[in-house]
Scaffold this active site. Structure first.
Site, PDB file in Angstrom:
ATOM      1  N   CYS A 197      58.377  61.452  79.382  1.00 42.67           N
ATOM      2  CA  CYS A 197      58.998  62.435  78.470  1.00 42.67           C
ATOM      3  C   CYS A 197      59.380  61.825  77.127  1.00 42.67           C
ATOM      4  CB  CYS A 197      60.239  63.040  79.118  1.00 42.67           C
ATOM      5  SG  CYS A 197      59.873  63.877  80.650  1.00 42.67           S
TER       6      CYS A 197
ATOM      7  N   HIS B 150      65.577  65.786  74.410  1.00 45.57           N
ATOM      8  CA  HIS B 150      64.585  66.177  75.421  1.00 45.57           C
ATOM      9  C   HIS B 150      65.182  67.293  76.278  1.00 45.57           C
ATOM     10  CE1 HIS B 150      61.707  66.227  78.528  1.00 45.57           C
ATOM     11  NE2 HIS B 150      62.387  65.503  79.394  1.00 45.57           N
TER      12      HIS B 150
ATOM     13  N   ASN C  20      61.145  71.934  81.512  1.00 42.45           N
ATOM     14  CA  ASN C  20      60.885  70.570  81.032  1.00 42.45           C
ATOM     15  C   ASN C  20      59.390  70.408  80.759  1.00 42.45           C
ATOM     16  OD1 ASN C  20      60.422  67.832  80.741  1.00 42.45           O
ATOM     17  ND2 ASN C  20      61.675  67.227  82.502  1.00 42.45           N
TER      18      ASN C  20
HETATM   19  N1  ACO Z   1      66.578  75.258  95.085  1.00 43.57           N
HETATM   20  C1  ACO Z   1      67.570  75.189  95.987  1.00 43.57           C
HETATM   21  N2  ACO Z   1      68.073  74.027  96.452  1.00 43.57           N
HETATM   22  C2  ACO Z   1      67.540  72.886  95.960  1.00 43.57           C
HETATM   23  C3  ACO Z   1      66.507  72.882  95.013  1.00 43.57           C
HETATM   24  C4  ACO Z   1      66.025  74.153  94.579  1.00 43.57           C
HETATM   25  N3  ACO Z   1      65.046  74.261  93.660  1.00 43.57           N
HETATM   26  N4  ACO Z   1      66.176  71.602  94.720  1.00 43.57           N
HETATM   27  C5  ACO Z   1      66.999  70.814  95.441  1.00 43.57           C
HETATM   28  N5  ACO Z   1      67.814  71.586  96.195  1.00 43.57           N
HETATM   29  C6  ACO Z   1      68.840  71.171  97.150  1.00 43.57           C
HETATM   30  C7  ACO Z   1      68.617  69.787  97.686  1.00 43.57           C
HETATM   31  O1  ACO Z   1      67.725  69.824  98.791  1.00 43.57           O
HETATM   32  C8  ACO Z   1      70.022  69.384  98.077  1.00 43.57           C
HETATM   33  O2  ACO Z   1      70.312  69.958  99.334  1.00 43.57           O
HETATM   34  P1  ACO Z   1      71.183  69.157 100.426  1.00 43.57           P
HETATM   35  O3  ACO Z   1      72.504  68.929  99.773  1.00 43.57           O
HETATM   36  O4  ACO Z   1      71.236  70.125 101.563  1.00 43.57           O
HETATM   37  O5  ACO Z   1      70.438  67.906 100.691  1.00 43.57           O
HETATM   38  C9  ACO Z   1      70.909  70.054  97.043  1.00 43.57           C
HETATM   39  O6  ACO Z   1      70.086  71.075  96.449  1.00 43.57           O
HETATM   40  C10 ACO Z   1      71.399  69.126  95.968  1.00 43.57           C
HETATM   41  O7  ACO Z   1      70.307  68.333  95.495  1.00 43.57           O
HETATM   42  P2  ACO Z   1      70.492  67.321  94.320  1.00 43.57           P
HETATM   43  O8  ACO Z   1      69.198  66.624  94.081  1.00 43.57           O
HETATM   44  O9  ACO Z   1      71.711  66.466  94.566  1.00 43.57           O
HETATM   45  O10 ACO Z   1      70.816  68.333  93.105  1.00 43.57           O
HETATM   46  P3  ACO Z   1      71.181  67.979  91.634  1.00 43.57           P
HETATM   47  O11 ACO Z   1      72.439  68.640  91.283  1.00 43.57           O
HETATM   48  O12 ACO Z   1      71.058  66.497  91.346  1.00 43.57           O
HETATM   49  O13 ACO Z   1      70.035  68.711  90.812  1.00 43.57           O
HETATM   50  C11 ACO Z   1      67.998  68.159  89.667  1.00 43.57           C
HETATM   51  C12 ACO Z   1      68.690  68.340  91.009  1.00 43.57           C
HETATM   52  C13 ACO Z   1      68.027  69.491  88.965  1.00 43.57           C
HETATM   53  C14 ACO Z   1      66.583  67.712  89.920  1.00 43.57           C
HETATM   54  C15 ACO Z   1      68.766  67.116  88.822  1.00 43.57           C
HETATM   55  O14 ACO Z   1      69.006  65.966  89.582  1.00 43.57           O
HETATM   56  C16 ACO Z   1      68.038  66.734  87.569  1.00 43.57           C
HETATM   57  O15 ACO Z   1      67.852  67.531  86.679  1.00 43.57           O
HETATM   58  N6  ACO Z   1      67.642  65.443  87.453  1.00 43.57           N
HETATM   59  C17 ACO Z   1      66.919  64.970  86.298  1.00 43.57           C
HETATM   60  C18 ACO Z   1      65.492  65.273  86.426  1.00 43.57           C
HETATM   61  C19 ACO Z   1      64.804  65.106  85.098  1.00 43.57           C
HETATM   62  O16 ACO Z   1      65.351  65.459  84.089  1.00 43.57           O
HETATM   63  N7  ACO Z   1      63.637  64.542  85.041  1.00 43.57           N
HETATM   64  C20 ACO Z   1      63.076  64.360  83.711  1.00 43.57           C
HETATM   65  C21 ACO Z   1      62.026  63.516  83.622  1.00 43.57           C
HETATM   66  S1  ACO Z   1      60.518  64.389  83.926  1.00 43.57           S
HETATM   67  C22 ACO Z   1      59.247  63.474  83.264  1.00 43.57           C
HETATM   68  O17 ACO Z   1      59.420  62.401  82.717  1.00 43.57           O
HETATM   69  C23 ACO Z   1      57.846  64.024  83.450  1.00 43.57           C
END
Ligand code: ACO
Length: 331
Positions: free
Chosen positions: A116, A256, A286
């Site tokens: 990214c 970003h 994203n």
């Molecule tokens: N719908 C419902 N529940 C979900 C989903 C979904 N789409 N995705 C994950 N969950 C669940 C998980 O299974 C987990 O359940 P559990 O507690 O029963 O195990 C719960 O939600 C919490 O999961 P977390 O991963 O802790 O959720 P978090 O608040 O961290 O949000 C997210 C996840 C949105 C992915 C966040 O961590 C994030 O945005 N991270 C950064 C990602 C990013 O920006 N990447 C960029 C680079 S991309 C590139 O370079 C190509």
């Protein structure tokens, strides 16, 4: 006065199809409420093989718009640099394929793979080439079709990622405005947080017309999240310090567009009010290296940027990589 690298045109292009959170509820076990609350994303654009929406198509449209705004022709470009992890082919590069479409017969062209942060790496290369006197005019683009590498069974990533392209024309000018400094960092030890693996995703029925590649994206979102905020804040401070500026001097931050919570936390950490932070993650999700040039183009069209404004661009992504660019708006 030494030459500065000045952005003189912006352009962007996104696929026609809008995939909403409600659409995603039909594909994986998720909800509009979860996606909106955890990411700020409501819609994203996903390309179709039935329309002219390849990476080359999207990149070409963004490039043409940027050149039209700049009032320059393709034969005046000395270089084309594209940030991408999803070119149409492994080779020729996306940059060479766009070069062919726009007929930029005098340019050298190449891609940069920095996740990214790809657009900011590409912008830094353009700035360096202009400052060194190697180039006078460079097209810099970020082009992605992440839909082609998403695992459509993985709800933790497929709700985040999308397609699009953005571009800017950078010109050598004797001007006090332009790019003040660029800052690039990476840590290969953290590559395990976001990487591609050789496997093909099962495609849901409503997306049978997407193009797929023989690898899929894997991500440890939670671990990435924490580093995203601290690394982007640190490199933003480096950029401010280098130019003897403070957070109050910044007119607009164009970060970003990964997750609204990351953007909010970054603004809070830097002490920059949210009114000074541009976001469109709710519309496009994203789009990796395309996210900053698409956002910059929208901010520009919305009249949010005035000549001489201090603008901070900041990103992080696969590698891990992260980077910032501080510029005085030059249009
Ligand atoms: N719908 C419902 N529940 C979900 C989903 C979904 N789409 N995705 C994950 N969950 C669940 C998980 O299974 C987990 O359940 P559990 O507690 O029963 O195990 C719960 O939600 C919490 O999961 P977390 O991963 O802790 O959720 P978090 O608040 O961290 O949000 C997210 C996840 C949105 C992915 C966040 O961590 C994030 O945005 N991270 C950064 C990602 C990013 O920006 N990447 C960029 C680079 S991309 C590139 O370079 C190509």
């Amino acid at each position: 006065m030494p030459y500065k690298s000045c952005i003189i045109g912006t352009g962007s292009s996104v696929p026609e199809r809008v995939l909403s959170n409600q659409d995603l509820e039909e594909i994986v076990d998720t909800s509009d409420e979860w996606i909106t609350r955890r990411t700020g994303i409501r819609d994203r654009r996903i390309s179709s093989i039935h329309r002219n929406e390849t990476s080359t198509d999207l990149g070409t449209r963004a490039a043409v718009k940027a050149m039209e705004m700049a009032g320059v022709t393709a034969d005046s470009l000395d270089m084309i640099v594209v940030g991408t992890v999803t070119p149409d082919n492994q080779f020729p590069s996306a940059a060479c394929m766009v070069q062919k479409e726009i007929n930029a017969v005098n340019a050298g062209a190449f891609d940069i793979s920095a996740g990214c942060t790809g657009f900011l790496y590409a912008l830094a290369m353009a700035d360096n080439a202009i400052r060194a006197g190697h180039c006078r005019r460079v097209l810099v683009a970020g082009i992605e079709r992440l839909s082609s590498i998403v695992d459509w069974q993985d709800r933790s990533t497929c709700v985040l990622l999308a397609d699009g392209a953005g571009a800017v024309v950078v010109d050598a000018r004797e001007d006090s405005n332009g790019i003040l400094s660029t800052h690039l960092k990476s840590d290969g030890n953290l590559g395990e947080l976001l990487y591609s693996t050789y496997s093909t995703s099962t495609i849901p029925e409503i997306l049978k017309d997407i193009d797929t590649k023989p690898f899929t994206l894997r991500m440890e979102g939670n671990r990435l999240f924490k580093r995203a905020v601290s690394y982007m804040a640190a490199i933003s401070r480096d950029a401010l310090e280098k130019n003897n500026l403070t957070a109050e001097d910044i007119r607009l931050v164009v970060p970003h567009q990964a997750n609204i919570r990351i953007i909010d936390a970054l603004a809070h950490t830097l002490g920059i009010p949210l009114e000074k932070v541009f976001t469109n993650v709710h519309k496009y999700g994203n789009t990796s290296s395309a996210s900053i040039p698409i956002a910059l183009d929208e901010a520009n069209h919305a009249g949010l940027l005035k000549t001489g404004d201090n603008v901070l661009l900041v990103s992080f992504g696969a590698g891990l990589t992260w980077g910032a660019a501080l510029l005085k708006w030059s249009m």
